[in-house]
Scaffold this active site. Structure first.
Site, PDB file in Angstrom:
ATOM      1  N   ASP A 159       0.824  -1.200   0.000  1.00  0.00           N
ATOM      2  CA  ASP A 159       0.000   0.000   0.000  1.00  0.00           C
ATOM      3  C   ASP A 159       0.867   1.263   0.000  1.00  0.00           C
ATOM      4  OD1 ASP A 159      -2.670   1.293   0.438  1.00  0.00           O
ATOM      5  OD2 ASP A 159      -1.703   1.985   2.280  1.00  0.00           O
ATOM      6  N   GLU A 162       0.961  -0.309  -4.953  1.00  0.00           N
ATOM      7  CA  GLU A 162       0.092   0.799  -5.311  1.00  0.00           C
ATOM      8  C   GLU A 162       0.904   2.080  -5.361  1.00  0.00           C
ATOM      9  OE1 GLU A 162      -3.493   3.501  -3.450  1.00  0.00           O
ATOM     10  OE2 GLU A 162      -1.856   2.742  -2.248  1.00  0.00           O
TER      11      GLU A 162
END
Ligand code: CA
Length: 505
Positions: free
Chosen positions: A232, A262
């Site tokens: 993340d 991400e």
């Protein structure tokens, strides 16, 4: 793995009922049948309570095992239920990828006082006023877990910044001051330095912190048998650390570790720079392609479909591209709110599921359901509360058909047909391993479209039919293997050999 599919098994507004792991375990067989090879689960450790989607990380070691933050279970269930889901997936040959949030911590147990420098929100290299003592929730004692799995307790020295000062009530961004402290270097340059995203920003440049995060990663792999990580917010984490984390985890799994990260940016150059900086250890979500889908949906027939793959990661670095349509952040009402319009979703899914390059993701919200809040019918009545509505996705039927096409026909070399402003598509030429494979995909964002496609003399005389049922007419290829294939307006068409279907059935 051939024609893999990653399934994102959550959306932002799932009910807070602790039932998702049970549902996932029951669903494992079905997921395998539709061709899913990997499941990406939400951050599965304790956040601020049962309503926390998982990104408000409190304790990375508490997967629904300890009474902390008012609950044993997480939003999705207990640790035992998660372990049962992992086993069910593995029993069905499906990998499990854990959403891994290393950038920040939230929901601290106690406040501490420490020196900090307020900085400008739009330029974190710019100081505002003088450094001062502030007070913030930076103490993490984990009273419910104690020292089990790790004795590490977090304090202000382990963070690089916070966005709260209890002494003044300020929500400014504060850079923590002290020996060796400062924003990380290997981060995105937006806002001067984008190390800080939210909450308590984890200082991965502190050796104690780095050791603790690596130790957690090894423990998580050992304990649950995860097959990989979905990293993340990597644009906010020093890429030197992300690389080290993935290298060490990969070593533990003897190179058999999957990672996708991400990096939320529309700029392919930044994505490529990140891939270089991390030594190719991780794939990246194709965010530019998502924004192309978003724009195409918004612009309707005015969008030039020839541009659909322009600037995408799958076009410039196909081996590292994880292609997706929407996710938990882009869904309607989500934090990024760049959702792809419903009418365009069949086109977007057709492209990512049938093209040769890229590792496609199916989003829970597009396959099963999304939950959203409807304003009360009578907004003048203050007694009437907004209504929560969970709607079955209208896209499941077409996604199921496209997945079937991916499993049976999407093989062999590809010829792209991005040569018309409204009607574009591609040919998969099939291969010897999959008898009857090969397809012609057409997509139109305007009127009915047609394309003359020559498949080669070896296909002369073949009869082809449209798989999704949008067109009844057959196409008979001429002596050169050429035919005129059609697509309905604002729709997709997937053409396959008629005898390929009867072979399957
Ligand atoms: Ca950070």
């Amino acid at each position: 793995m051939s024609n893999g599919v990653l399934f994102q098994y959550f959306e932002w507004n799932l009910p807070d009922d602790g039932q998702l792991w049970n549902q996932l375990a029951r669903d494992a067989k079905h997921l395998a049948e539709i061709g899913v090879t990997s499941v990406w689960i939400a951050p599965a450790y304790k956040g601020g309570g049962t309503q926390d989607v998982g990104y408000g990380v409190y304790d990375l070691y508490d997967f629904g095992e300890f009474d902390q933050k008012g609950t044993v279970r997480t939003k999705y269930g207990t640790r035992a239920e998660l372990e049962a889901a992992v086993k069910a997936l593995h029993d069905n040959g499906i990998q499990i990828i854990l959403d891994t949030v290393l950038n920040h911590r939230m929901n601290g147990d106690d406040t501490e006082r420490f020196p900090a420098q307020p900085v400008a929100a739009d330029d974190r290299m710019k100081n505002i006023g003088e450094p001062r003592e502030i007070e913030s929730y930076t103490a993490f004692a984990f009273p419910g877990r104690g020292d089990k799995y790790s004795p590490f307790k977090w304090h202000w020295q382990h963070f690089s910044g916070v966005d709260y000062d209890k002494l003044t009530g300020s929500n400014d961004i504060f850079r923590i001051v002290g020996p060796g402290k400062g924003w990380s270097q290997g981060v995105d340059h937006e806002n001067g330095n984008y190390d800080f995203l939210m909450g308590n920003d984890v200082d991965v440049n502190n050796p104690e912190v780095a050791d603790e995060l690596l130790s957690w990663g090894h423990w998580a792999l050992d304990t649950f048998g995860f097959d990989g990580f979905r990293m993340d917010a990597v644009k906010h984490i020093d890429n030197v650390f992300t690389r080290r984390f993935l290298e060490e985890m990969s070593k533990q799994r003897k190179g058999e570790l999957y990672a996708v990260s991400e990096y939320w940016s529309e700029k392919p150059k930044l994505l490529e720079d990140f891939i270089d900086a991390t030594g190719g250890m991780t794939d990246l979500f194709d965010v530019p392609l998502h924004f192309n889908f978003h724009e195409a949906g918004e612009c309707g027939e005015k969008y030039d479909m020839r541009k659909l793959l322009d600037n995408s990661l799958v076009a410039c670095d196909p081996l590292h591209a994880v292609t997706f349509v929407d996710n938990h952040d882009s869904q309607p009402g989500g934090s990024l709110a760049s959702n792809v319009q419903d009418w365009f979703k069949p086109l977007a899914y057709a492209l990512i599921l049938l093209m040769k390059e890229g590792y496609p993701v199916i989003f829970y919200g597009d396959y099963y359901s999304v939950t959203h809040t409807e304003p009360a019918d009578d907004s003048d009545d203050p007694e009437q509360e907004d209504e929560t509505v969970r709607e079955a996705s209208p896209h499941r039927k077409i996604i199921d058909m496209l997945l079937e096409c991916r499993r049976k026909y999407a093989y062999g070399d590809e010829t792209r047909l991005f040569d018309h402003p409204a009607t574009v598509g591609l040919v998969r030429h099939g291969d010897g391993e999959h008898p009857g494979s090969g397809l012609v995909l057409l997509m139109s964002n305007g009127d009915v479209g047609t394309k003359d496609v020559c498949l080669g003399e070896e296909h002369a005389g073949e009869v082809w039919r449209e798989f999704t049922g949008s067109i009844d007419d057959r196409v008979t290829l001429d002596e050169n293997g050429k035919g005129t294939f059609g697509v309905c307006g604002r729709n997709v068409a997937v053409w396959i050999r008629e005898d390929a279907v009867s072979q399957e059935e």
